[in-house]
Design a protein around this motif. Structure first.
Motif, PDB file in Angstrom:
ATOM      1  N   GLY A 178      51.914  46.581  48.104  1.00 51.70           N
ATOM      2  CA  GLY A 178      51.930  45.198  48.558  1.00 51.70           C
ATOM      3  C   GLY A 178      52.166  45.073  50.049  1.00 51.70           C
ATOM      4  O   GLY A 178      51.636  44.159  50.695  1.00 51.70           O
ATOM      5  N   CYS A 179      52.962  45.983  50.593  1.00 60.38           N
ATOM      6  CA  CYS A 179      53.268  45.936  52.028  1.00 60.38           C
ATOM      7  C   CYS A 179      52.154  46.539  52.878  1.00 60.38           C
ATOM      8  O   CYS A 179      51.819  46.012  53.939  1.00 60.38           O
ATOM      9  N   GLU A 180      51.587  47.648  52.425  1.00 61.87           N
ATOM     10  CA  GLU A 180      50.666  48.408  53.263  1.00 61.87           C
ATOM     11  C   GLU A 180      49.211  48.275  52.836  1.00 61.87           C
ATOM     12  O   GLU A 180      48.316  48.408  53.668  1.00 61.87           O
ATOM     13  N   GLY A 181      48.980  48.066  51.532  1.00 63.21           N
ATOM     14  CA  GLY A 181      47.625  47.965  51.024  1.00 63.21           C
ATOM     15  C   GLY A 181      46.914  49.309  50.969  1.00 63.21           C
ATOM     16  O   GLY A 181      47.306  50.267  51.633  1.00 63.21           O
ATOM     17  N   LEU A 182      45.892  49.372  50.126  1.00 61.72           N
ATOM     18  CA  LEU A 182      45.002  50.523  50.047  1.00 61.72           C
ATOM     19  C   LEU A 182      43.585  49.983  49.926  1.00 61.72           C
ATOM     20  O   LEU A 182      43.283  49.226  48.996  1.00 61.72           O
ATOM     21  N   VAL A 183      42.730  50.362  50.848  1.00 61.17           N
ATOM     22  CA  VAL A 183      41.366  49.836  50.880  1.00 61.17           C
ATOM     23  C   VAL A 183      40.664  50.132  49.559  1.00 61.17           C
ATOM     24  O   VAL A 183      40.641  51.269  49.086  1.00 61.17           O
ATOM     25  N   GLY A 184      40.110  49.087  48.963  1.00 66.19           N
ATOM     26  CA  GLY A 184      39.325  49.241  47.747  1.00 66.19           C
ATOM     27  C   GLY A 184      40.116  49.203  46.465  1.00 66.19           C
ATOM     28  O   GLY A 184      39.534  49.226  45.381  1.00 66.19           O
ATOM     29  N   VAL A 185      41.448  49.144  46.552  1.00 63.92           N
ATOM     30  CA  VAL A 185      42.298  49.161  45.361  1.00 63.92           C
ATOM     31  C   VAL A 185      42.876  47.775  45.120  1.00 63.92           C
ATOM     32  O   VAL A 185      43.503  47.188  46.006  1.00 63.92           O
ATOM     33  N   LYS A 186      42.674  47.272  43.902  1.00 59.01           N
ATOM     34  CA  LYS A 186      43.279  45.997  43.516  1.00 59.01           C
ATOM     35  C   LYS A 186      44.218  46.256  42.351  1.00 59.01           C
ATOM     36  O   LYS A 186      43.794  46.622  41.258  1.00 59.01           O
ATOM     37  N   LEU A 187      45.511  46.064  42.589  1.00 59.98           N
ATOM     38  CA  LEU A 187      46.521  46.266  41.547  1.00 59.98           C
ATOM     39  C   LEU A 187      46.604  45.010  40.689  1.00 59.98           C
ATOM     40  O   LEU A 187      46.912  43.927  41.181  1.00 59.98           O
TER      41      LEU A 187
END
Length: 230
Positions: A178-187
């Motif tokens: 939630g803080c940093e994000g990951l490109v292409g990943v939706k939790l």
């Protein structure tokens, strides 16, 4: 110093000797990846990192073999329990559980094998788990290193799951994502099974644990708050 002098004795789970040797009394059995004879779930082991040593066991349901290339399945990233100090992604307990879960839920799963304490105290398990998630994210465009994730996993429909210490990891990975994000990943969500959390002040039955063991547990296993938000 005798090789049998014990520094910390955690009941019937783990012993730490004064010479640094660690003896695990539970959670050391392993089973190989396989194709389940009843539900058809396939599994295999993959290396995520050589240094540090991080691996995972991947699972795909029987339906994946017959689905169209356009059909992608939700992805579960699972973190095993064991108090941060025992068990692995290849233990019979977790292998059997993931086989059943993947079959019943019809999902792709990545069961992360992170380094264990006390040889690798926290935040090693969190660092390894985040590295595993970044590896998973590298498949978002279908061009990652692992064919099963490229072909079958929908990274826009990701769930984190875990039990005990693994639930703790799943919780903290969700915070970090939630803080940093990951490109292409939706939790989409997280599943916490009997989550293990330890605060700076003992509560309930923790008050009965001898002070020395309580202090050691906090040093070995407690997650500093600032790690969650950096």
């Amino acid at each position: 110093m005798s090789n049998e002098e014990i520094a910390h004795d955690f009941f019937n789970v783990i012993k730490v000797y004064k010479d640094g040797r660690v003896e695990r009394l539970l959670g050391t059995s392993t089973v190989p990846p396989s194709t389940h004879p009843e539900n058809g779930v396939q599994s295999k082991d993959v290396v995520i990192s050589q240094e540090p040593a991080i691996s995972a066991r991947l699972y795909i349901p029987k339906s994946a073999a017959t689905s169209s290339p356009q059909t992608k399945l939700p992805l579960l990233v699972y973190f095993h329990g064991g108090g941060f100090c025992i068990e692995s992604s290849s233990s019979p307990t977790y292998h059997n559980y993931l086989n059943t879960l993947v079959s019943e839920a019809n999902v792709v799963a990545v069961s992360v094998d992170y380094r264990l304490a006390p040889e690798n105290p926290l935040p090693a398990a969190y660092d390894d788990s985040w590295a595993a998630l970044k590896w998973v994210a590298s498949h978002f465009d279908g061009n990652g290193s692992e064919d099963w994730l490229n072909r079958f996993a929908d990274l826009r429909g990701v769930f984190f799951g875990g039990d005990s210490a693994g639930a703790n990891i799943a919780h903290n990975m969700a915070l970090k994502l939630g803080c940093e994000g990951l490109v292409g990943v939706k939790l989409i969500g997280i599943v916490l099974i009997h989550p293990y959390f330890w605060g700076t002040e003992p509560v309930g039955e923790e008050l009965t644990i001898p002070a020395a063991k309580r202090e050691y547990s906090i040093v070995a296993f407690h997650l500093p708050f600032d790690y969650r938000i950096r």
